[in-house]
Scaffold this motif. Sequence first.
Motif, PDB file in Angstrom:
ATOM      1  N   GLN A 122       0.705  -1.309  -0.054  1.00 24.51           N
ATOM      2  CA  GLN A 122       0.038   0.029   0.051  1.00 24.51           C
ATOM      3  C   GLN A 122       0.791   1.131  -0.058  1.00 24.51           C
ATOM      4  O   GLN A 122       1.823   1.180   0.454  1.00 24.51           O
ATOM      5  N   ALA A 123       0.480   2.390  -0.564  1.00 23.68           N
ATOM      6  CA  ALA A 123       1.272   3.604  -0.854  1.00 23.68           C
ATOM      7  C   ALA A 123       0.345   4.566  -0.583  1.00 23.68           C
ATOM      8  O   ALA A 123      -0.958   4.607  -0.985  1.00 23.68           O
ATOM      9  N   LEU A 124       0.815   5.930   0.362  1.00 25.85           N
ATOM     10  CA  LEU A 124      -0.013   7.098   0.414  1.00 25.85           C
ATOM     11  C   LEU A 124       0.795   8.335   0.249  1.00 25.85           C
ATOM     12  O   LEU A 124       2.027   8.317   0.360  1.00 25.85           O
ATOM     13  N   TYR A 125       0.285   9.285  -0.563  1.00 23.26           N
ATOM     14  CA  TYR A 125       0.751  10.509  -0.815  1.00 23.26           C
ATOM     15  C   TYR A 125       0.512  11.389   0.518  1.00 23.26           C
ATOM     16  O   TYR A 125      -0.355  11.099   1.588  1.00 23.26           O
ATOM     17  N   LEU A 126       1.589  12.198   0.964  1.00 22.98           N
ATOM     18  CA  LEU A 126       1.371  12.973   2.132  1.00 22.98           C
ATOM     19  C   LEU A 126       1.347  14.448   1.693  1.00 22.98           C
ATOM     20  O   LEU A 126       1.703  14.826   0.337  1.00 22.98           O
ATOM     21  N   PRO A 127       0.867  15.450   2.658  1.00 26.04           N
ATOM     22  CA  PRO A 127       0.862  16.924   1.914  1.00 26.04           C
ATOM     23  C   PRO A 127       2.171  17.091   1.652  1.00 26.04           C
ATOM     24  O   PRO A 127       2.167  18.099   0.566  1.00 26.04           O
ATOM     25  N   ASN A 128       3.209  17.029   1.922  1.00 26.98           N
ATOM     26  CA  ASN A 128       4.375  17.249   1.291  1.00 26.98           C
ATOM     27  C   ASN A 128       4.777  16.256   0.155  1.00 26.98           C
ATOM     28  O   ASN A 128       4.975  14.964   0.512  1.00 26.98           O
ATOM     29  N   ARG A 129       4.673  16.409  -1.097  1.00 22.73           N
ATOM     30  CA  ARG A 129       4.777  15.662  -2.121  1.00 22.73           C
ATOM     31  C   ARG A 129       6.221  15.038  -2.506  1.00 22.73           C
ATOM     32  O   ARG A 129       6.417  14.261  -3.256  1.00 22.73           O
ATOM     33  N   ASP A 130       7.148  15.492  -1.643  1.00 23.18           N
ATOM     34  CA  ASP A 130       8.390  14.976  -1.762  1.00 23.18           C
ATOM     35  C   ASP A 130       8.458  13.683  -0.545  1.00 23.18           C
ATOM     36  O   ASP A 130       9.443  13.110  -0.836  1.00 23.18           O
ATOM     37  N   ARG A 131       7.471  13.588  -0.156  1.00 23.62           N
ATOM     38  CA  ARG A 131       7.452  12.316   0.940  1.00 23.62           C
ATOM     39  C   ARG A 131       6.278  11.456   0.500  1.00 23.62           C
ATOM     40  O   ARG A 131       5.356  11.848   0.065  1.00 23.62           O
ATOM     41  N   LEU A 132       6.618  10.158   0.862  1.00 24.22           N
ATOM     42  CA  LEU A 132       5.822   8.941   0.264  1.00 24.22           C
ATOM     43  C   LEU A 132       5.737   7.938   1.749  1.00 24.22           C
ATOM     44  O   LEU A 132       6.963   7.668   2.230  1.00 24.22           O
TER      45      LEU A 132
END
Length: 793
Positions: free
Chosen positions: A606-616
């Motif tokens: 599973q993978a999620l975007y975070l508010p900071n798009r440089d982090r995953l």
Amino acid sequence: MSRPPEPSPPLPSERLRVGECLVDVPLREILAPGARRARRITPKAMGVLLSLIEHQGRVVSRDTLLAEVWPDTLPTNDVVTQAITQLRKAFDDERGNPRYIETIAKNGYRLLTQVEWLQAEPGATAANAGPAEAQRTHDASVLVDPSRTTAEHPAFPEAPRDGVTQPIPPPAVPNARGAWTSIVGVVAGVALLVGAIVLWSLLRAPPRDALRAEDNAMPLPSERPYRLITSFPGFELSPTLSPDAAMVAYMAIPNGARGTAIMVQTTDQTQPRQLTRPQGLAEDSAPAWSPDGRSIAFLRIEPGVACRIMLIAANGGVEREVGSCDHRTPPTFSWMPDGRGLLFGSMPTASGVVGLRQLDLASGEWRALEYARGRGDLDSVPRYSPDGRWIVFVRNAPLGDFWRIRAEGGEAERLTQLRAELRGWDWLPDGSGLMFGRGIDGDIRMYRFDFESGRIADTGVPDAQSPVLSRTRSAAVFVQRRQYFGLYRVALPQGGEGSVHVVEPVYASSARDMVPSIAPDARQLAFVSDRSGSNGLWWGDLQRPDSLRMIAGVLPSTRYPANWSEDSRSLLIAGRDRAGVGALFEVVPSSGRVSQLPLPLPEPLQALYLPNRDRLLVLAGAGDGHQRLHLFDRRGQPMRALASLDDVSQVRYDRHGGRLLFTRPTRSGLWQADLSLSPGSVRQLNTEEPVSDRYRMWAVADDGQVRYIEQLQTCAAHLRRISADRAAAEPGTALPAAAPLCLDQSRRVAVNGYSLTPRGDVVYVALVQWDGADIGYMDLLPAPKGEVPGWFN
């Protein structure tokens, strides 16, 4: 002992007319009208044709064709398609406008035309001549083209049926001396001619051994190696065999009841007898027959109240409670060899999750087994070997593997490298290996595992799981189950309790549509479906119905839904690359662009975007069956790991609270952590829900409310809010709690997740379209030759 296979029935003839085409079965040739010559097909294609002929006018499923034409083998998924394609070419048929073979989407194939078996008609000369002359005429016709050999017309004539060969009369003695020269010349000429013909026959006619080998490679339609012994509407699950394999017990919903009870019947298609009678909302499950055949142990669970370990005589009578368990996480168990106790898998207790334990039935005392086990290991479904010397169990489901210890405990040995969703298992009667069910992206197969060779082979039984084998004979029972799900949209009423009995279908099809994911814009929907023949990632704009299409280049997993970016432009989904290796894909649906991310992990889930798009955030298997949540800086090549968190089964981002919410595989409940995964931020918010076996059935709305879908006796898909202490929310903010709602009273939701719009006003779910489970019975056949490599130590 297993029953010998029944011989295939003889064919009415060797030649037949299918529509306007002539078919020669032994030669495997089809002559279409207008064709210059007959087209030869493979033995398997001929086997498929004969199966379609046997079921003329009826739909024959792919599973039936695999069972009849490829028995006891491990074929690839496209072998039936290849055989049908070859038949269509031979018949000069068109797929778009078929005259001979019709494809029934998601069901199978049907022969459209009429079939006429042709009887051999002897020639007029042979018919009017005597037996000797007729035999010579028949023999002479064989030598016209020795390459066309059949059972009726062999390459060389057979001996007379009585086994007596008439002697060749000696030649008459010539009267003239000059005749010797002529005789020698004639004999030499005849010898040369016969030798040439014989040599030509040997060179062109295939050896009889080869013909026999091809015939053996082309099995005629035959009975499947198992039979179904239940066929009632609904579900029959968790079978257990009596020691003599004469009786089977299982869980099912009796007529007129809402909850499950234990049923008993013979291993034939007979009417069952209700053995247990739970009261109120209680349900009985997980029956296990004792080694002496006298008793059946089972679990009685009252949702949200209690879990009891029960015992009843196999012929009925008074039920007896022998222990208690956690109703949030029902345990797995089996009998001890002496019949005096039960062996249980890992269970949550006041002191944490414990390992394998034994329950003494006479005293009610628990005794822990001393064996090697990590603190986070979850050991389930333990079973003693037939000789009582070993215990095998599954460690760390849902990505589990088989492990083994000695009966008295000690070091644990890993037997497999499956990291798979295992669906029940049992020992082979002689203790030489195991039989187990395995789920792979919605498909379930049953396999045999041999200890000595380390090989795993497919049993060839489709949609089979939960095998249970007899200890006294080579027989087994199992569950045969296949499910189809469709996507639905449910608009939640604002305020007030109520029930929703009609839901709106979305992109309706006859395929299996699963794991819907709605974008933050509430317009775009992504989901996984096999409507193209195999699982693919599908995308559509709900305001433009004609926009639905499959995204090429993605082999998605069905374990978790895709995760959308906050701007609704891209999504993340885990799956596998072309080589079958775990991969993480980033997809831009509007353009169809697919990128495989450079992830330094072998098994992303599973993978999620975070508010900071440089982090995953990536949830991945750790190789030992555990699951670990990773935080990455995606600017590097490969990505740079920043932090990790062990023992996570699913994670969601709570925009309202600015935090992560997650569940654990070993315990029921809900936890939180900050976006940096700092250890000090981890704390438990709910100790009861979600329960561990429904860890994907919750979602978070933008207002921070956590919605949870459960299955009740009165509602198959029940949606309600569960507590998630919102200490991180703004002080004084009043968030209205949503009322419980029955999404659908009779159709349950697929357990691999659902999707909630950001406002929390619409739910997208995969509801069951068709589902049923029957108990099958089979005599064990010799181990299949086909193997699945790479799954063993």
